[in-house]
Design an enzyme around this catalytic site. Structure first.
Site, PDB file in Angstrom:
ATOM      1  N   TYR A  48       8.421  -0.003   3.228  1.00 43.94           N
ATOM      2  CA  TYR A  48       7.204  -0.278   2.437  1.00 43.94           C
ATOM      3  C   TYR A  48       6.819  -1.761   2.522  1.00 43.94           C
ATOM      4  CZ  TYR A  48       3.745   1.105  -1.074  1.00 43.94           C
ATOM      5  OH  TYR A  48       2.582   1.391  -1.740  1.00 43.94           O
ATOM      6  N   LYS A  52       1.663  -4.383  -4.052  1.00 41.51           N
ATOM      7  CA  LYS A  52       1.600  -3.518  -5.240  1.00 41.51           C
ATOM      8  C   LYS A  52       2.163  -4.236  -6.473  1.00 41.51           C
ATOM      9  CE  LYS A  52      -0.185   0.383  -3.617  1.00 41.51           C
ATOM     10  NZ  LYS A  52      -1.590   0.709  -3.932  1.00 41.51           N
TER      11      LYS A  52
END
Length: 259
Positions: free
Chosen positions: A160, A167
């Site tokens: 990720y 995020k």
């Protein structure tokens, strides 16, 4: 049955429908069921065509469909001015937009390029600030903003990488915006959705393993669906959550609570 959601005829902007698997499309479907007017933004012609087909297939009407490139302040301002002109009052915005270059999702996080880092932040986190600023003048009756996050914001999820940092930035942005806009009765929250097979998920190399692991270990022993994410987003945009702002709400079968 009294309308406990109070979403009927509310004007809600949904940003980020790429195709029928998008979380944003799940949100739109839930909003339609609650009687809301849905306004869509799209970036590229390709998304516009897919959106038109989705609406036609579902027998649904968009209140408006407006082009908006979140990497451009001018484009965002223009889009919301156009939306404001068409609907007058905006009651809510669902920001379901994030992007990182594929090369920054492969390999080691330490190899993230400066440009790649800045681009992921700009598209995935700063865009929420720009959208809040542009939509605020039309939220004259108060309103609600929802961003879409993921567990990679606070834990390391393999593959990720730079998106996890973007995020994390997005979740902090949600809190600071909630503090700023609360005086105008505008609430800002995020949904941290479990793994759903979306176009964006294709960029994460370990995605299939993640899905498998969640099914095996999450308290509910299943992966979440687009509908579950859509319904919780609806609840968070509705009258039911009028006392809630600055929160990150997990819709992930409980996976985030595990050690």
């Amino acid at each position: 049955m009294e309308d406990i959601l109070q979403m009927k005829d509310k004007n809600i902007v949904v940003m980020g429908v790429a195709n029928q698997r998008s979380l944003a499309w799940g949100v739109a479907k839930s909003l339609y069921q609650a009687g809301a007017n849905v306004i869509f933004t799209y970036r590229k012609e390709r998304s516009y065509k897919k959106l038109e087909k989705l609406l036609a297939d579902g027998g649904l009407d968009a209140k408006a469909i407006v082009q908006c490139d979140v990497n451009s302040d001018e484009s965002i301002q223009r889009a919301f001015a156009e939306i404001g002109e068409k609907v007058g009052v905006i009651h809510g915005v669902c920001h379901s937009i994030a992007f990182a270059h594929a090369e920054d999702l492969k390999g080691d996080f330490v190899d993230t390029s400066r440009d790649g880092f800045a681009f992921a932040q700009d598209t995935s986190a700063y865009s929420l600030i720009a959208v809040a600023k542009a939509s605020q003048p039309y939220m004259t009756e108060g309103g609600t903003m929802i961003a879409m996050s993921y567990l990679g914001a606070e834990r390391v999820v393999e593959g990720y990488n730079v998106m996890g940092v973007a995020k994390a930035s997005l979740e902090a942005t949600v809190r600071y915006l909630a503090s700023d806009l609360g005086k105008n009765q505008i609430r800002v929250n995020a949904i941290s959705a479990g793994a759903v097979r979306t176009l964006a998920a294709k960029g994460v190399s370990s995605f299939n393993e993640i899905l498998h692991k969640i099914e095996e270990t999450a308290p509910l022993k299943k992966n979440v669906t687009q509908e579950e994410v859509g319904d919780m987003t609806l609840a968070m945009m509705s009258h039911l959550s009028r006392g809630v702002t600055g929160e990150i709400v997990y819709v992930d079968s409980g996976y985030n609570i595990l050690g």
